[in-house]
Design an enzyme around this catalytic site. Structure first.
Site, PDB file in Angstrom:
ATOM      1  CG  LEU A  39      -2.162   1.003   1.389  1.00 48.88           C
ATOM      2  CD1 LEU A  39      -3.109   0.687   0.198  1.00 48.88           C
ATOM      3  CD2 LEU A  39      -2.616   1.450   2.559  1.00 48.88           C
ATOM      4  CG  HIS A  40       3.552   2.542   3.266  1.00 52.42           C
ATOM      5  ND1 HIS A  40       2.879   1.654   4.000  1.00 52.42           N
ATOM      6  CD2 HIS A  40       3.579   3.662   4.049  1.00 52.42           C
ATOM      7  CE1 HIS A  40       2.593   2.154   5.192  1.00 52.42           C
ATOM      8  NE2 HIS A  40       3.114   3.504   5.168  1.00 52.42           N
TER       9      HIS A  40
END
Lengths: 201, 295
Positions: free
Chosen positions: A40-41
């Site tokens: 997600l980052h």
């Protein structure tokens, strides 16, 4: 635990609330947080659209063990994962999305200290491995995003917390408890290196 | 292999127990660490939380830590025992433990990035087999999370930066450097497994095999026992403390082993195990019946 006086931190995490925290303080976090791990980052960093509005929100570095039971998601274990892996991505994500709280574990360096100072964000340190104690603080699983794309461990889970315990590791002035500890251990290390011992087999 | 179902039941039970119930020697180590931290300190709060967590995991019959780690099985089997059948049935048990939430979906294809649903894949779980003179199977399982795995290190002596020569004080310097570099990131207070010698691969393997030792034992080699003590004492003075938030309980134990080496090589390999040293073992009869628990 009772000896450390807790400060309460409730969603939405306003600049006033977060700005009042100091490195080293003990906090209890309540309200909505979003789990965020490596994929997600990277996704957000590369300009991916966040499935949820993160303004004044909190990212929780956590890949929970979640099972589906009677049509509901149930969190079986949910402690923090090592935050350092996300450090290269965090400054941009904090800036672009207005994230105000990052919850995780482990040391963070200058990059995060500066990002916290610039973005009025705090880094909260939870107890690593305390997956059961911390899963108990999850009162509801509100939603899950990107589960298909990233898998259940890396998905963005929308969790509602109640009195989730953590220590302020980096505050909005960029002051770091972790740096303080590290400076001390480096001084001690130099002394120990200068105290050799002859080990005769 | 006959009695496939009985074997699967026993190995599944081993996995479940390893994931949810910390061995008594490690829990005792945590209590000792707690006693070393001042009242009202962050270190004490961390350890109280950890001990509460250990208790809860047992009561809730749920994983101690959400990172259920890589699974490493160490088998000692009687001569002629079918180890292929044994690893096949262990994989079935791992898949079931994953479905039931005792293990997280924790295995990723390194090329495609896709997650495996069952934790059964190339290289997962891992197996070591050795032959033994007994008529029963001795199996030990260690689950080791990624956060602790990431802070492991290997040194090649002499090391100019650390002024570490090819002697045991050189080893001490390397290990102290590894502790300082790990900070709290491997989930302190952890346990160190150290291997002196070997090659790059066997060094890591032997350093990790130290985690099979009970926390309260000492090396049988006297000088290594002294080195273990010294490093443990030194680690307290580093004041890294539980989770790296400060305090004296930086480590719970230091376990050092040694392998022979080539004249040209002198490796010091340090593996870090988080406080949640999930290690269990059992003696199992050849037909799969669980005879007794180890540890």
């Amino acid at each position: 635990m009772a000896v450390l006086t807790p400060r309460r931190l409730n969603y939405p995490f306003t600049p006033e609330q977060v700005g009042g925290l100091r490195a080293g303080q003990f906090v209890l976090v309540s309200g909505v947080v979003y789990t965020a791990r490596d994929r997600l980052h990277k996704f957000l960093f590369e300009g991916g659209k966040s499935p949820a509005d993160l303004k004044n929100g909190a990212l929780y570095h956590c890949g929970p063990v979640v099972v589906r039971k009677d049509g509901h998601w149930q969190v079986r274990a949910a402690g923090p994962t090592t935050s350092l892996r996300e450090e290269p991505y965090l400054p941009r994500i904090i800036k672009d999305h207005g994230v105000r709280v990052v919850i995780g574990k482990g040391s963070m360096g200058k990059v995060t200290e500066e990002a916290c100072a610039a973005g009025g964000c705090v880094y909260l340190h939870a107890v690593g491995g305390a997956a059961q104690v911390l899963a108990d603080k999850v009162v509801a699983v509100q939603n899950v995003f990107l589960g298909k794309e990233f898998g259940l461990t890396e998905a963005m889970w929308v969790l509602e917390l109640k009195d989730f315990p953590a220590i302020v590791a980096i505050d909005t002035h960029g002051r770091s408890l972790l740096r303080r500890v590290q400076n001390g251990s480096q001084r001690a290390l130099r002394k120990l290196m200068d105290a050799p011992e002859r080990f005769v087999p | 292999m006959k009695q496939h179902a009985q074997w699967e039941t026993s190995l599944f039970e081993l996995i479940r127990r390893t994931s949810v119930d910390l061995p008594p020697d490690v829990e005792q180590g945590l209590r000792r660490a707690l006693a070393a931290e001042k009242r009202g300190s962050r270190g004490r709060w961390v350890l109280e939380t950890i001990l509460e967590n250990v208790q809860k995991a047992r009561e809730n019959d749920a994983p101690l830590c959400q990172d259920t780690g890589s699974l490493v099985f160490h088998f000692h089997v009687p001569a002629g025992f079918d180890t292929n059948a044994l690893s096949a049935v262990a994989r079935v048990a791992v898949a079931r433990a994953t479905r039931l939430g005792y293990l997280r979906q924790n295995t990723i294809d390194s090329v495609s990035g896709e997650a495996y649903e069952t934790n059964v894949a190339h290289g997962a779980p891992q197996f070591y087999f050795e032959q033994c003179a007994r008529s029963t199977v001795d199996v030990r399982l260690i689950m080791k999370g990624g956060g602790s795995e990431n802070v492991g290190r290997q040194y090649s002596l002499p090391d100019g930066r650390l002024q570490a020569g090819r002697d045991l004080d050189g080893v001490r310097r390397c290990v102290l450097d590894a502790i300082a570099e790990a900070r709290g990131n491997g989930c302190a207070p952890g346990i160190l497994g150290v291997c002196i010698g070997g090659d790059r691969a066997s060094g890591y393997e032997h350093s990790k095999a130290q985690f099979l030792r009970r926390l309260d034992d000492k090396s049988e080699v006297k000088v290594l026992a002294r080195l273990e003590d010294r490093i443990l004492r030194d680690s307290r003075l580093l004041e890294i403390g539980p989770m790296g938030l400060g305090g004296s309980a930086t480590l719970m134990g230091v376990k050092i082993g040694a392998l022979s080496r080539l004249p040209a090589s002198f490796f010091v390999t340090v593996s870090y195990m988080c406080w949640a040293l999930r290690r269990r073992g059992a003696l199992i009869s050849v037909n799969g019946g669980l005879k007794r628990w180890l540890y």
